[in-house]
Design a protein around this motif. Structure first.
Motif, mmCIF file in Angstrom:
data_model
loop_
_atom_site.group_PDB
_atom_site.id
_atom_site.type_symbol
_atom_site.label_atom_id
_atom_site.label_comp_id
_atom_site.label_asym_id
_atom_site.label_seq_id
_atom_site.Cartn_x
_atom_site.Cartn_y
_atom_site.Cartn_z
ATOM 1 N N MET A 1 -85.022 42.877 -17.634
ATOM 2 C CA MET A 1 -85.288 41.323 -17.538
ATOM 3 C C MET A 1 -86.758 40.574 -18.015
ATOM 4 N N HIS A 2 -87.811 41.696 -18.961
ATOM 5 C CA HIS A 2 -89.063 41.652 -19.314
ATOM 6 C C HIS A 2 -88.773 42.521 -19.531
ATOM 7 N N VAL A 3 -89.243 43.086 -21.228
ATOM 8 C CA VAL A 3 -90.031 43.729 -22.350
ATOM 9 C C VAL A 3 -90.078 42.755 -23.310
ATOM 10 N N HIS A 4 -91.794 43.933 -24.558
ATOM 11 C CA HIS A 4 -91.794 43.708 -25.563
ATOM 12 C C HIS A 4 -91.853 44.223 -26.232
ATOM 13 N N PHE A 5 -90.912 43.517 -27.502
ATOM 14 C CA PHE A 5 -90.469 44.251 -28.585
ATOM 15 C C PHE A 5 -91.007 44.843 -29.888
ATOM 16 N N SER B 1 -93.238 34.827 -18.160
ATOM 17 C CA SER B 1 -94.883 35.078 -18.327
ATOM 18 C C SER B 1 -95.179 36.482 -17.143
ATOM 19 N N HIS B 2 -96.312 36.576 -17.365
ATOM 20 C CA HIS B 2 -97.232 37.358 -16.282
ATOM 21 C C HIS B 2 -97.799 36.922 -14.990
ATOM 22 N N VAL B 3 -98.334 37.234 -14.260
ATOM 23 C CA VAL B 3 -98.146 36.732 -12.883
ATOM 24 C C VAL B 3 -99.141 37.777 -11.951
ATOM 25 N N ALA C 1 -93.043 38.293 -14.584
ATOM 26 C CA ALA C 1 -93.227 39.634 -14.246
ATOM 27 C C ALA C 1 -94.406 40.319 -13.553
ATOM 28 N N HIS C 2 -93.656 41.090 -12.415
ATOM 29 C CA HIS C 2 -95.084 41.958 -11.884
ATOM 30 C C HIS C 2 -95.340 41.167 -10.780
ATOM 31 N N CYS C 3 -95.711 40.122 -9.886
ATOM 32 C CA CYS C 3 -95.677 39.966 -8.596
ATOM 33 C C CYS C 3 -95.982 40.485 -7.589
ATOM 34 N N SER D 1 -88.290 46.868 -17.457
ATOM 35 C CA SER D 1 -88.823 48.198 -18.193
ATOM 36 C C SER D 1 -90.481 48.040 -18.424
ATOM 37 N N ASP D 2 -90.430 46.618 -18.992
ATOM 38 C CA ASP D 2 -91.522 46.505 -19.704
ATOM 39 C C ASP D 2 -92.452 47.128 -20.781
ATOM 40 N N VAL D 3 -91.462 48.139 -21.531
ATOM 41 C CA VAL D 3 -92.230 48.705 -22.548
ATOM 42 C C VAL D 3 -92.588 47.677 -23.303
HETATM 43 ZN ZN ZN Z 1 -94.778 42.257 -20.057
#
Ligand code: ZN
Ligand code: GUN
Length: 440
Positions: free
Chosen positions: A83-87, A238-240, A277-279, A328-330
């Protein structure tokens, strides 16, 4: 964009797969056939879909003459959804820092500036998609960089593989160094152009991607919210509330907001198909805002442990009742492997000093990374499961892939024990094949 399609009739099946079969019911409970049949065939769009799934002995009688491939001692399971990864952070994995903000400044932003070079971006896109597939991930909601060409590079690669992938150009017009900072008007025009070119192109989707409130001016967030209203089936990511220093900074920049999360709500950036992401550092008002706006959280446990950000509160999320799934949030995250992510989510759930600690059942961990993640993305019945009508993205797992896995899975006396053995001991070696339901 995709909506669940009615199940295909039995005569639509063109191929069967026989193996143990894992899927999920509507309540998220795992269903398991030790000797199962997955019958698949092309839908009207040519994408392979599940026609029927269940016990081999009863179901195979409905499909006389169907060519069947047998995978003895293997488990077929839904492809994983990240659900959230940075290529562009594929090569940022394992960069140590004193928390999120120094990590962004010292490693991430300098590295992402290299994606101004389209050739470089294409090279990393290939590595990234290879890595997803090697690890059994068939869909990801993905950050590119602020350079539009990085989105093109990733979308082109995903399109070649026929993947259902969602991605977006990062918006960051302030508090960002030269090389990654964009310009407000241009960034919004680029976003709209990318939506028109990529959203709904084959299996691809677009996500409007403000990096996080501290890196976006009010004008940029307002523009992002206007695009989100104009294109309601486009995603938002986004991130929070990841890190206490980040939260303090966000509230200094937006002193009127009740909370960091409320900043996004004020700009129309919370709705169905919005994923944050995160919360981590939420109160119950934030949780209720997530629930009431049908916004989803991308829980990123390896990243949160690596950067020392904190622990997602599962008890709070379930008590108030908002959607979440695993990510993963790689490259803040340390692994592409869904097994590593599920194990880290178990650790995070267990932590009981800063929040209630609980033991997440293995079937629930697995659901969070497949059918639960799909539901959180608004793609329930489309991906993340192997129920009739779903697109047939799946993995073939070898539960004896390593000597220890072989011993432990052979001794499993229940489905919970089998799933837990794979979560704790598994990695990319478990994933023998990843199959994409691409149109042929
Ligand atoms: Zn991220
Ligand atoms: N907040 C803003 N940008 C990022 C990022 O790239 N990774 C993480 N983990 N948090 C962020």
């Amino acid at each position: 964009m995709p909506t669940p399609t009615p199940p295909l009739t039995p005569d639509a099946a063109t191929h069967g797969l026989r193996a143990a079969l894992l899927r999920f019911d509507a309540e998220g409970r795992p269903l398991y056939d030790e000797d199962g049949l997955l019958a698949i065939g092309p839908g009207a769009d040519g994408v392979q879909r599940v026609v029927a799934a269940g016990d081999w002995r009863t179901l195979s009688q409905r499909f006389p003459g169907l060519p069947v491939t047998h995978y003895p001692d293997r488990i077929i399971a839904p492809g994983f959804v990240d659900m959230h990864v940075h290529f562009p952070q594929t090569d940022v994995i394992g960069s140590p820092a004193e928390g999120l903000l120094p990590w962004l400044e010292n490693y991430t932003f300098p590295h992402e500036s290299r994606f101004a070079d389209a050739g470089y971006a294409r090279g990393v896109a290939t590595v990234f998609i290879d890595e997803l597939l090697r690890n059994g991930v068939t869909t990801s909601l993905t950050f590119a960089t602020s350079h539009p060409a990085s989105v093109d590079a990733l979308m082109e690669e995903a399109s070649t593989r026929g993947m259902r992938l969602i991605a977006g150009k990062v918006l960051q017009d302030r508090n960002s160094p030269d090389g990654v900072r964009d310009e407000t008007t241009r960034s919004l025009a680029d976003t709209e152009d990318l939506i028109r070119r990529w959203h709904g192109h084959g299996r691809l989707g677009y996500a409007i991607t403000p990096r996080f409130a501290p890196s976006c001016s009010e004008a940029q967030l307002r523009g992002a919210g206007e695009l989100a209203a104009r294109y309601p089936d486009v995603w938002i990511q986004s991130h929070v509330a990841e890190n206490r220093d980040e939260i303090r900074w966000a509230l200094e920049l937006f002193p009127q907001a009740r909370s960091y999360l409320a900043v996004y709500d004020g700009f129309g950036l919370m709705r169905e198909r919005a994923v944050y992401a995160h919360c981590i550092h939420f109160d119950d008002e934030d949780r209720a805002l997530m629930r009431d706006t049908r916004t989803a959280a991308a829980v990123s446990p390896t990243s949160n442990l690596f950067l020392g950000s904190g622990f997602f509160d599962y008890e709070g999320a379930d008590r108030v009742g908002f959607r979440y799934g695993l990510a993963s949030d790689v490259g803040g995250g340390t692994s592409f492997s869904p097994f590593h992510t599920m194990l880290a989510a178990y650790y995070v759930g267990r932590e009981g000093q800063t929040k209630p600690g609980l033991s997440l059942p293995p079937g629930h961990l697995w659901w969070q990374h497949t059918a639960g993640a799909a539901r959180a993305l608004g793609l329930e019945g489309v991906i993340g499961n192997l129920q009739p009508g779903c697109e047939a993205d799946f993995v073939v797992l070898n539960p004896a892939a390593t000597p220890l896995l072989a011993r432990k899975t052979a001794q499993a006396a229940s489905l919970d024990e089998l799933l837990f053995a794979m979560i704790v001991l598994g990695d990319d070696r478990l994933v023998e094949r990843t199959v994409i339901a691409a149109a042929r």
